[in-house]
Design a protein around this motif. Sequence first.
Motif, short mmCIF file in Angstrom:
data_model
loop_
_atom_site.label_atom_id
_atom_site.label_comp_id
_atom_site.label_asym_id
_atom_site.label_seq_id
_atom_site.Cartn_x
_atom_site.Cartn_y
_atom_site.Cartn_z
N TRP A 132 77.00 24.76 70.60
CA TRP A 132 78.43 24.55 71.50
C TRP A 132 79.69 24.24 70.56
O TRP A 132 78.96 23.27 70.29
CB TRP A 132 78.42 23.65 72.54
CG TRP A 132 77.18 24.34 73.90
CD1 TRP A 132 76.45 23.79 74.03
CD2 TRP A 132 77.73 25.24 74.50
NE1 TRP A 132 76.01 25.03 75.40
CE2 TRP A 132 77.10 25.71 75.56
CE3 TRP A 132 79.10 26.49 75.05
CZ2 TRP A 132 77.23 26.39 76.66
CZ3 TRP A 132 79.20 26.97 76.46
CH2 TRP A 132 78.10 26.96 76.80
N TYR A 142 84.78 24.91 75.62
CA TYR A 142 83.73 25.23 74.71
C TYR A 142 83.03 26.90 73.80
O TYR A 142 83.11 27.63 75.50
CB TYR A 142 82.66 24.15 75.36
CG TYR A 142 82.73 22.78 74.76
CD1 TYR A 142 82.64 22.20 73.77
CD2 TYR A 142 82.96 22.01 76.33
CE1 TYR A 142 83.07 20.94 74.05
CE2 TYR A 142 82.96 20.75 76.71
CZ TYR A 142 83.82 20.07 75.12
OH TYR A 142 83.96 18.70 75.21
N GLU A 143 82.40 27.00 73.72
CA GLU A 143 82.22 28.20 73.70
C GLU A 143 80.70 28.38 73.03
O GLU A 143 80.36 27.72 71.48
CB GLU A 143 82.81 29.38 71.99
CG GLU A 143 82.02 30.99 72.77
CD GLU A 143 83.33 32.03 72.38
OE1 GLU A 143 83.94 32.15 73.43
OE2 GLU A 143 83.58 31.85 70.96
N LEU A 144 79.46 28.96 73.09
CA LEU A 144 77.68 28.79 72.72
C LEU A 144 78.21 30.09 71.39
O LEU A 144 78.13 31.65 71.82
CB LEU A 144 77.08 29.49 73.56
CG LEU A 144 75.57 28.80 72.86
CD1 LEU A 144 75.14 28.07 72.60
CD2 LEU A 144 75.05 29.66 74.01
N LEU A 152 78.76 16.95 75.89
CA LEU A 152 79.11 17.60 74.97
C LEU A 152 80.49 16.16 74.48
O LEU A 152 80.70 16.85 73.33
CB LEU A 152 79.67 19.39 74.90
CG LEU A 152 78.79 20.07 74.95
CD1 LEU A 152 79.87 21.78 75.07
CD2 LEU A 152 77.82 20.16 73.29
N THR A 212 78.43 31.33 77.89
CA THR A 212 78.56 30.97 76.03
C THR A 212 80.06 30.40 76.88
O THR A 212 80.36 30.07 75.77
CB THR A 212 78.82 32.53 76.09
OG1 THR A 212 79.70 33.40 76.57
CG2 THR A 212 77.43 33.04 75.67
N ILE A 237 77.03 19.96 79.17
CA ILE A 237 78.48 20.05 78.65
C ILE A 237 79.26 18.92 78.89
O ILE A 237 79.66 18.82 78.69
CB ILE A 237 79.27 21.45 79.86
CG1 ILE A 237 78.32 22.65 79.87
CG2 ILE A 237 81.19 21.57 80.13
CD1 ILE A 237 78.69 22.87 78.42
#
Length: 172
Positions: free
Chosen positions: A159, A152-154, A54, A122, A51
């Motif tokens: 992502w 964030y969302e998968l 990102l 996710t 994460i």
Amino acid sequence: MRRRHAMGIALATATLFAGTGATYATGSHALYPVDRTAAVSSTQMPSAGQIAALFDQWNAALATGDPNRVADLYAPDAVLLPTVSAEIRTTRAGIVDYFQHFLVNKPVGKIQERFINIPDPTTAIDTGLYQFTLTQKDGSKTEVDARYTFVYELRGGKWLIINHHSSAVPTG
């Protein structure tokens, strides 16, 4: 009176839906369930390091100077509350527009303090303090300290930023 009534309806609605255990997404006037069961059950929990990376990906996109490259990291339904604009950006065009102006100063971000929360496989939240070094047209540099939250969302194996809030750190 109307405002208090509307707040009461919103609270009652939130309470009703919270009791179902479902996740809900809102459109301009709609409230509809989001089925995340299949995605959650087939996906491994990401690490805090994944994460954190990102942000590095986002910062690298800033360095390209291309607002479309930055916007590619946001979901189509993302919400951006940017640091140096009072306008909330809720469309790709709005996000691109913001970064067209922001990238003029060649921002370079550096995390100063962060807290990563991973509620499920996710979804991830990266919150903290960052500092931007901005280069003015005359070559002088300024630093801007800001607070941030990236949610964030998968989606589709990638992502994406679904919510990004950034605001200058208050002085005093």
